[in-house]
Motif scaffolding. Structure first.
Motif, PDB file in Angstrom:
ATOM      1  N   ARG A 171       8.369  -3.767   2.610  1.00 60.07           N
ATOM      2  CA  ARG A 171       9.264  -2.724   2.101  1.00 60.07           C
ATOM      3  C   ARG A 171       9.711  -3.068   0.679  1.00 60.07           C
ATOM      4  N   ASP A 206      15.308  -4.566   9.387  1.00 54.27           N
ATOM      5  CA  ASP A 206      15.623  -3.139   9.515  1.00 54.27           C
ATOM      6  C   ASP A 206      16.909  -2.827   8.752  1.00 54.27           C
ATOM      7  N   ASP A 221      17.441  -0.883   4.764  1.00 49.44           N
ATOM      8  CA  ASP A 221      18.259   0.316   4.514  1.00 49.44           C
ATOM      9  C   ASP A 221      19.294   0.020   3.432  1.00 49.44           C
ATOM     10  N   ILE A 241      10.827   4.647   4.703  1.00 45.40           N
ATOM     11  CA  ILE A 241      11.736   3.880   5.567  1.00 45.40           C
ATOM     12  C   ILE A 241      12.878   4.745   6.102  1.00 45.40           C
TER      13      ILE A 241
HETATM   14 MG    MG Z   1      15.276   1.421   9.920  1.00 48.85          MG
END
Ligand code: MG
Ligand code: IPM
Length: 365
Positions: free
Chosen positions: A103, A239, A243, A271
């Motif tokens: 990411r 996760d 964000d 995402i």
């Molecule tokens: Mg997520």
């Protein structure tokens, strides 16, 4: 032909994947990439149509594909259901062995003001989160009754090693710095994580490594984002931190991701979630999904065209064509159209340069 399985999913998923597929189609047409797209039901819509979020046909199509493009899954409609759309996504990641989730997030030059963080803090920040994706608390044993609930977080050494190698290799191609994030002052899995990553680090003397607790990392990502290059962490922490990292660019709508395994197709998805409140309004930001398709092109060995697509995407944002989440009033489809216009212009420039170069070669020959 190169087969791309497209899983639009729920909420805004169909809108963002449509824009991204059209971008890939333009590249494929102009550069003869031979991309072929097949759409499949996945997530909530698959629960409605087939009674399960990951129907056997969808899974089979994904296994056979060269790459998978996913929109988003979930929504309040399935909140009380016995099976949730998200379970389909977790199963798909597990079935395909997609253990590493990349990411990337960076501050775009000239767009620093979009972020709620001060420009002098974010300017030049460029971070890659490598999130372990098929282990930890997401996949541990679960229990829930009226009085008690528990989720088991488990990791074994192999799971940590393989994702650590991905992160170290990524660091090598970037600025050679890796931060491993855990909660080793409390969690047993984190102790094993730190120990294993420290051992693997010996194979990469050219990469500088440090370790950070996840709470301290959550703060440092906002206060001093430039100190980070590659951030390696486990499933749940990754996760949450990814964000959080969307604050860097100013919107979660800008971020894409690639999930990869040891072999087989990769899975590429923004995402962000399914944003049910925005579904069908043509206002969602497709940039994160388009950025994900650029990562897909990299993975398919079309790195040259991935860079051209990323350039067109960044140019579009820099020119001020922006959806509401980044302070503009462009529609999702308008933004996609503008990216494709910029993409075509970039391809024409590319052709012109080539002609000049070959003319020079002919002269010199
Ligand atoms: Mg997520
Ligand atoms: C993500 C999402 C998923 C996750 C959900 C939808 C299961 O939040 O990809 O970040 O937690 O992995």
């Amino acid at each position: 032909m190169i087969d791309i399985a497209v899983l639009p999913g729920d909420g805004v998923g169909p809108e963002v994947t449509s824009e991204a597929v059209q971008c890939l189609q333009v590249l494929s047409d102009h550069r003869g990439l031979g991309l072929r797209f097949g759409e499949h039901d996945f997530g909530g819509i698959a629960i409605d149509r087939h009674g399960e979020p990951l129907p056997a046909l969808t899974l089979a199509a994904c296994r056979e594909a060269d790459a998978i493009l996913l929109g988003a899954v979930g929504g309040p409609k399935w909140d009380g259901a016995s099976v949730r759309p998200e379970q389909g996504l977790l199963r798909l990641r597990k079935e395909l062995g997609l253990f590493a989730n990349l990411r990337p997030a960076k501050t775009l030059q000239g767009l620093e003001h979009i972020s709620p963080i001060r420009p002098e803090t974010t300017r030049g920040a460029d971070i890659l989160i490598v999130r372990e994706l098929t282990g930890g608390i997401y996949f541990g044993e679960r229990h829930c009754d009226e009085r008690q609930a528990s989720d088991l977080c488990a990791y074994d050494r192999d799971q940590i090693e393989r994702v650590a190698h991905v992160a170290f290799r990524a660091a090598r191609t970037r600025r050679g710095k890796l931060t491993s994030v855990d909660k080793a002052n409390v969690l047993a899995t984190s102790k094993l994580w730190r120990q294993t990553v420290t051992e693997i680090a010996a194979d990469y003397p050219d990469v500088t490594i440090d370790h950070l607790y996840v709470d301290a990392c959550a703060m440092a990502l906002i206060l001093e984002p430039r100190r980070f290059d590659v951030v390696l962490t486990e499933n749940l922490f990754g996760d949450i931190l990814s964000d959080e990292l969307s604050a860097l660019g100013g919107s979660i709508g800008l971020l894409g991701s690639a999930s990869i395994g040891a072999e087989g197709p990769g899975l590429f998805e923004p995402i962000h979630g399914s944003a049910p409140a925005l579904a069908g309004l043509d206002t969602v930001n497709p940039a994160g999904t388009i950025a994900s398709t650029a990562m897909m092109l990299d993975q398919l060995d079309f790195g040259e065209w991935a860079d051209v697509l990323r350039g067109a995407l960044e140019q579009t944002l820099a020119e001020g064509c922006r959806t509401p989440d980044v302070g503009g009033d462009a529609r999702c489809s308008e933004f996609g159209d503008q990216v494709r216009r910029n993409l075509c212009a970039a391809l024409r420039r590319h052709d012109a340069q080539r002609q000049i170069i070959s003319a020079v070669h002919r002269c010199c020959a």
